[in-house]
Design a protein around this motif. Structure first.
Motif, short mmCIF file in Angstrom:
data_model
loop_
_atom_site.label_atom_id
_atom_site.label_comp_id
_atom_site.label_asym_id
_atom_site.label_seq_id
_atom_site.Cartn_x
_atom_site.Cartn_y
_atom_site.Cartn_z
N VAL A 186 -68.65 3.57 21.32
CA VAL A 186 -68.90 2.63 22.55
C VAL A 186 -70.25 1.81 22.23
CG1 VAL A 186 -69.33 2.24 24.96
CG2 VAL A 186 -67.34 3.58 24.44
N ARG A 187 -71.38 2.73 21.99
CA ARG A 187 -72.57 2.08 21.77
C ARG A 187 -72.56 1.13 20.79
NH1 ARG A 187 -75.74 -0.01 24.73
NH2 ARG A 187 -77.15 1.79 25.40
N LEU A 216 -77.38 11.53 24.00
CA LEU A 216 -77.38 10.27 24.75
C LEU A 216 -78.53 9.57 24.77
CD1 LEU A 216 -75.21 11.47 27.75
CD2 LEU A 216 -74.23 10.36 26.06
N GLU A 217 -79.79 10.43 24.70
CA GLU A 217 -81.07 9.64 24.81
C GLU A 217 -81.11 9.00 23.23
OE1 GLU A 217 -83.49 13.26 24.89
OE2 GLU A 217 -83.32 13.23 27.38
N LYS A 218 -80.62 9.35 22.25
CA LYS A 218 -80.73 8.64 20.89
C LYS A 218 -79.87 7.31 21.02
CE LYS A 218 -80.58 13.06 18.30
NZ LYS A 218 -79.95 13.87 17.58
N LEU A 219 -78.67 7.55 21.76
CA LEU A 219 -77.87 6.26 21.82
C LEU A 219 -78.44 5.23 22.80
CD1 LEU A 219 -74.52 8.23 21.53
CD2 LEU A 219 -75.39 6.74 19.78
N GLY A 220 -79.45 5.52 23.53
CA GLY A 220 -79.87 4.69 24.65
C GLY A 220 -79.01 4.66 25.80
N TYR A 221 -78.38 5.62 26.45
CA TYR A 221 -77.85 5.77 27.62
C TYR A 221 -78.62 5.99 28.79
CZ TYR A 221 -73.06 6.02 25.66
OH TYR A 221 -71.88 5.56 25.20
N TYR A 222 -78.23 5.40 29.86
CA TYR A 222 -78.89 5.29 31.08
C TYR A 222 -78.78 6.42 31.91
CZ TYR A 222 -80.56 3.30 35.65
OH TYR A 222 -81.11 3.16 36.86
N TRP A 223 -77.66 7.16 31.99
CA TRP A 223 -77.67 8.40 32.96
C TRP A 223 -76.54 9.47 32.13
CZ3 TRP A 223 -76.44 5.00 37.38
CH2 TRP A 223 -75.01 5.20 37.90
N LEU A 224 -76.86 10.76 32.76
CA LEU A 224 -76.00 11.75 32.32
C LEU A 224 -75.31 12.27 33.53
CD1 LEU A 224 -74.29 13.97 30.73
CD2 LEU A 224 -76.47 15.32 30.49
N ASP A 244 -84.99 13.78 28.73
CA ASP A 244 -85.88 12.50 29.38
C ASP A 244 -84.42 11.80 30.15
OD1 ASP A 244 -88.07 13.18 28.34
OD2 ASP A 244 -87.73 12.51 26.51
N ILE A 245 -83.35 11.74 29.67
CA ILE A 245 -82.06 10.71 30.57
C ILE A 245 -82.19 11.33 31.70
CG2 ILE A 245 -80.53 12.34 29.46
CD1 ILE A 245 -78.67 9.86 29.41
#
Ligand SMILES: [Mg+2]
Length: 377
Positions: A186-187, A216-224, A244-245
């Motif tokens: 998706v990213r 997900l942090e590496k993929l620049g996602y906003y929230w988990l 961090d996410i």
């Protein structure tokens, strides 16, 4: 003014949801189903509505408590329902929302204006059905949603489903590697600017959640969102310390605002979450205000007629997004159910939902359809 009666109207319609033996749902062919409406009636002829309900529960639990009471005493009735062992949280939330509908219809205003209006359009994220296909299917769908104007997209990947055998499965074990392949596809398809989230629906262990969060942090996602079963608060505290996410939870923890207040104090999530099934409009608004006071986000779970009014009565810094969906390529989401004149969440060209403007919750019923399909018990 007094509540005189509570009636449930049942009628035949169709559905494409099927339950699995593990307790989750899947999407299939259209099949006959039954829907219902609960109607609260006052002695001077006012009415308040909500979707759902059954007459036996009204007769045995709700009417003994509510009939004879003033429907405008929503706070008192919310307290009574919250303390009554016969009321599930979902039932109390449904009745509370119907009382808000009655009040909004009485004064001729949408509920979000009654609460105290802030916004009339809300940033939306396209929220997918789970188990929608392979990573490339999600990628294609995400690009289509971006073309429709959405600025944000939330993946429900493989939930109660084994992506290797392509069969329904219990909640655990989850399949974090397969889920991350979906998130990566998706990213890569939508580019760096689209806001993305993942909701695994509680299918991971703590160690899996930490791994997924870092990916997900590496993929620049906003929230988990809701990565683990939410009765394990200490695991959530540890997860938030590791990542961090932003972790967005609890979605399904029982105990309404009281459980959620404890999560805030415990630092068990970075963003909180609620919907009307955990306290109605009265409770959800209280929780949003509690989060606002602490300076943390309260992301509303799910769209729908009731939740949308909390969004209309809060700033974006408290409740940022409208969850629009669940969406999938073979579903015409913009077509209303046959018993409703309109959907609750039309989308503008810029990825925003326009909130209901009609009085109360904003639902307008197609009475010809309901009466033609009425089930008379
Ligand atoms: Mg969720």
């Amino acid at each position: 003014m007094k509540i005189a009666d509570i009636q449930v109207i049942r009628f035949r319609t169709t559905s494409r949801n099927y339950p699995t033996k593990y307790g989750y749902y899947y999407w299939g062919k259209e099949h006959p189903s039954v829907a219902s409406l609960t109607k609260i009636i006052t002695d001077d002829g006012l009415e308040g509505y909500n979707l759902g309900g059954d007459q036996a529960t009204m007769d045995n639990v709700v009417k003994p408590l509510l009939v004879g009471e003033n429907p405008l005493d929503r706070e008192k009735l919310w307290q009574w329902m919250s303390q009554h062992p016969g009321f599930s949280e979902g039932l109390a939330g449904m009745i509370d929302s119907a009382l808000w509908d009655l009040y909004g219809r009485m004064v001729g205003l949408p509920v979000h204006k009654c609460l105290g209006g802030y916004r009339e359009r809300i940033k939306a994220y396209a929220s997918t059905w789970p188990n929608m296909g392979k990573p490339e299917d999600y990628a294609k769908h995400a690009v289509e949603m971006k073309k429709k104007g959405y600025k944000a997209y939330k993946v429900h990947a493989y939930i109660y489903f084994n992506p290797y055998t392509w069969e329904h499965a219990p909640q655990l074990p989850g399949f974090p590697k397969a889920d991350i392949e979906v998130c990566r596809a998706v990213r890569e398809a939508v580019g760096p600017d689209m806001v993305l989230m993942l909701d695994p629906f509680g299918v991971y262990t703590l160690e899996e959640s930490i791994w997924v969060g870092h990916e997900l942090e590496k993929l620049g996602y906003y929230w988990l969102e809701h990565p683990m079963i939410e009765t394990r608060v200490e695991a959530y505290r540890r997860l938030c310390r590791e990542l961090d996410i932003a972790v967005c939870s609890p979605e399904h923890a029982p105990g309404g605002i009281f459980t959620r207040a404890e999560w805030v104090l415990q630092g068990a999530s970075d963003m909180s979450r609620i919907d009307i099934n955990y306290g109605g409009i009265t409770g959800s608004y209280k929780h949003a205000m509690l989060c606002q006071a602490y300076g943390i986000q309260c992301e509303m779970h799910g769209g729908g007629w009731c939740n949308s009014h909390i969004l209309g009565a809060t700033p974006e810094s408290t409740c940022e997004y409208f969850e629009r969906g669940l969406l999938r390529p073979d579903l015409d989401y913009d077509k209303p159910a046959p018993y409703l004149k309109a959907i609750c969440d039309p989308l503008d060209n810029d990825g925003n939902v326009l909130l209901p403007t009609k009085p109360g919750l904003g639902m307008e019923f197609v009475w010809d359809y309901i009466n033609d399909n009425l089930i008379k018990d």
